[in-house]
Enzyme design. Sequence first.
Site, PDB file in Angstrom:
ATOM      1  N   GLY A  46      16.576  10.547   0.829  1.00 13.31           N
ATOM      2  CA  GLY A  46      15.391  11.387   0.944  1.00 13.31           C
ATOM      3  C   GLY A  46      15.711  12.595   1.798  1.00 13.31           C
ATOM      4  O   GLY A  46      16.655  12.570   2.606  1.00 13.31           O
ATOM      5  N   GLN A  51      13.749  19.558   7.160  1.00  9.59           N
ATOM      6  CA  GLN A  51      15.144  19.251   7.478  1.00  9.59           C
ATOM      7  C   GLN A  51      16.107  20.341   7.034  1.00  9.59           C
ATOM      8  O   GLN A  51      17.225  20.404   7.522  1.00  9.59           O
ATOM      9  CB  GLN A  51      15.550  17.913   6.852  1.00  9.59           C
ATOM     10  CG  GLN A  51      14.838  16.733   7.479  1.00  9.59           C
ATOM     11  CD  GLN A  51      15.308  15.443   6.857  1.00  9.59           C
ATOM     12  OE1 GLN A  51      14.769  15.003   5.843  1.00  9.59           O
ATOM     13  NE2 GLN A  51      16.317  14.837   7.468  1.00  9.59           N
ATOM     14  N   CYS A  99      18.975   8.897   9.686  1.00  9.79           N
ATOM     15  CA  CYS A  99      18.307  10.163   9.376  1.00  9.79           C
ATOM     16  C   CYS A  99      19.346  11.265   9.319  1.00  9.79           C
ATOM     17  O   CYS A  99      20.201  11.373  10.198  1.00  9.79           O
ATOM     18  CB  CYS A  99      17.267  10.473  10.445  1.00  9.79           C
ATOM     19  SG  CYS A  99      16.364  12.012  10.167  1.00  9.79           S
ATOM     20  N   LEU A 100      19.253  12.085   8.298  1.00 10.71           N
ATOM     21  CA  LEU A 100      20.188  13.205   8.156  1.00 10.71           C
ATOM     22  C   LEU A 100      20.018  14.234   9.267  1.00 10.71           C
ATOM     23  O   LEU A 100      20.910  15.042   9.496  1.00 10.71           O
ATOM     24  CB  LEU A 100      20.016  13.852   6.776  1.00 10.71           C
ATOM     25  CG  LEU A 100      20.316  12.940   5.593  1.00 10.71           C
ATOM     26  CD1 LEU A 100      19.991  13.650   4.273  1.00 10.71           C
ATOM     27  CD2 LEU A 100      21.760  12.468   5.604  1.00 10.71           C
ATOM     28  N   HIS A 141       9.438   7.436   6.046  1.00 12.93           N
ATOM     29  CA  HIS A 141      10.388   8.237   6.812  1.00 12.93           C
ATOM     30  C   HIS A 141      10.221   9.721   6.472  1.00 12.93           C
ATOM     31  O   HIS A 141      10.110  10.567   7.373  1.00 12.93           O
ATOM     32  CB  HIS A 141      11.817   7.763   6.505  1.00 12.93           C
ATOM     33  CG  HIS A 141      12.872   8.486   7.256  1.00 12.93           C
ATOM     34  ND1 HIS A 141      13.564   7.902   8.290  1.00 12.93           N
ATOM     35  CD2 HIS A 141      13.373   9.742   7.129  1.00 12.93           C
ATOM     36  CE1 HIS A 141      14.444   8.779   8.765  1.00 12.93           C
ATOM     37  NE2 HIS A 141      14.350   9.896   8.068  1.00 12.93           N
ATOM     38  N   GLU A 142      10.207  10.040   5.183  1.00 17.56           N
ATOM     39  CA  GLU A 142      10.107  11.448   4.777  1.00 17.56           C
ATOM     40  C   GLU A 142       8.734  12.030   5.102  1.00 17.56           C
ATOM     41  O   GLU A 142       8.632  13.189   5.524  1.00 17.56           O
ATOM     42  CB  GLU A 142      10.432  11.607   3.290  1.00 17.56           C
ATOM     43  CG  GLU A 142      11.839  11.173   2.909  1.00 17.56           C
ATOM     44  CD  GLU A 142      12.949  11.755   3.780  1.00 17.56           C
ATOM     45  OE1 GLU A 142      12.832  12.916   4.248  1.00 17.56           O
ATOM     46  OE2 GLU A 142      13.936  11.035   4.022  1.00 17.56           O
ATOM     47  N   HIS A 145       8.534  13.275   8.588  1.00 22.14           N
ATOM     48  CA  HIS A 145       9.132  14.609   8.781  1.00 22.14           C
ATOM     49  C   HIS A 145       8.101  15.706   8.566  1.00 22.14           C
ATOM     50  O   HIS A 145       8.135  16.738   9.240  1.00 22.14           O
ATOM     51  CB  HIS A 145      10.308  14.827   7.825  1.00 22.14           C
ATOM     52  CG  HIS A 145      11.591  14.237   8.297  1.00 22.14           C
ATOM     53  ND1 HIS A 145      12.216  14.610   9.462  1.00 22.14           N
ATOM     54  CD2 HIS A 145      12.386  13.288   7.742  1.00 22.14           C
ATOM     55  CE1 HIS A 145      13.335  13.930   9.614  1.00 22.14           C
ATOM     56  NE2 HIS A 145      13.462  13.109   8.579  1.00 22.14           N
TER      57      HIS A 145
END
Length: 188
Positions: A46, A51, A99-100, A141-142, A145
């Site tokens: 994702g 991000q 997480c990226l 999670h997304e 963000h």
Amino acid sequence: MAVLPIRISGEPVLHSPAAPVAEITDEVRSLVADMFETMDAAPGVGLAAPQVGVGLRLFVFGWTDDDEVTHRGVAINPTLFITPTSIDPADPDTESEGCLSFPGERFPLVRGESAILRATDLDGQPYEIEASGWLARIFQHEFDHLDGVLYVDRIDRPYSRTAAKIERKKGWGVPGNAWLPGVDDLDA
């Protein structure tokens, strides 16, 4: 299409609520295509617009489950309904995520087991997905963000202390840090 730099914890766009997408334009379509390419190159399951430095309420996702069913799409201006979380501590073996925007690290976090995602696709069509397990975790999670919340903001002690130490040691937590999938040697 292009792989975009992924912002690292400390970048203001990651810690602020994102603005709704007013109109699905060619610019938005191009951003989504770049986000899919970036997510796949990272690799991730994702990626939210903040991000990649864009403060808009949209994210992409792509994950193949144990039955080899691929779940891939874009969520524009999503809403998310989540089942209550357990009061038990997170299981490090089954409830850890990464997480990226906090690359190379994984920490356990309790999430709701199920979620209902309502969003708009790139054609402006509304849709709904009922998800459980890992897909529900991805959506939560997304979606976080889009509200300016990183998963490390939600983790419990002692993991939160470990994450804070890592952030300080790596020089994150301040504006200006990013990494480029396929170029920078980071494990996310």
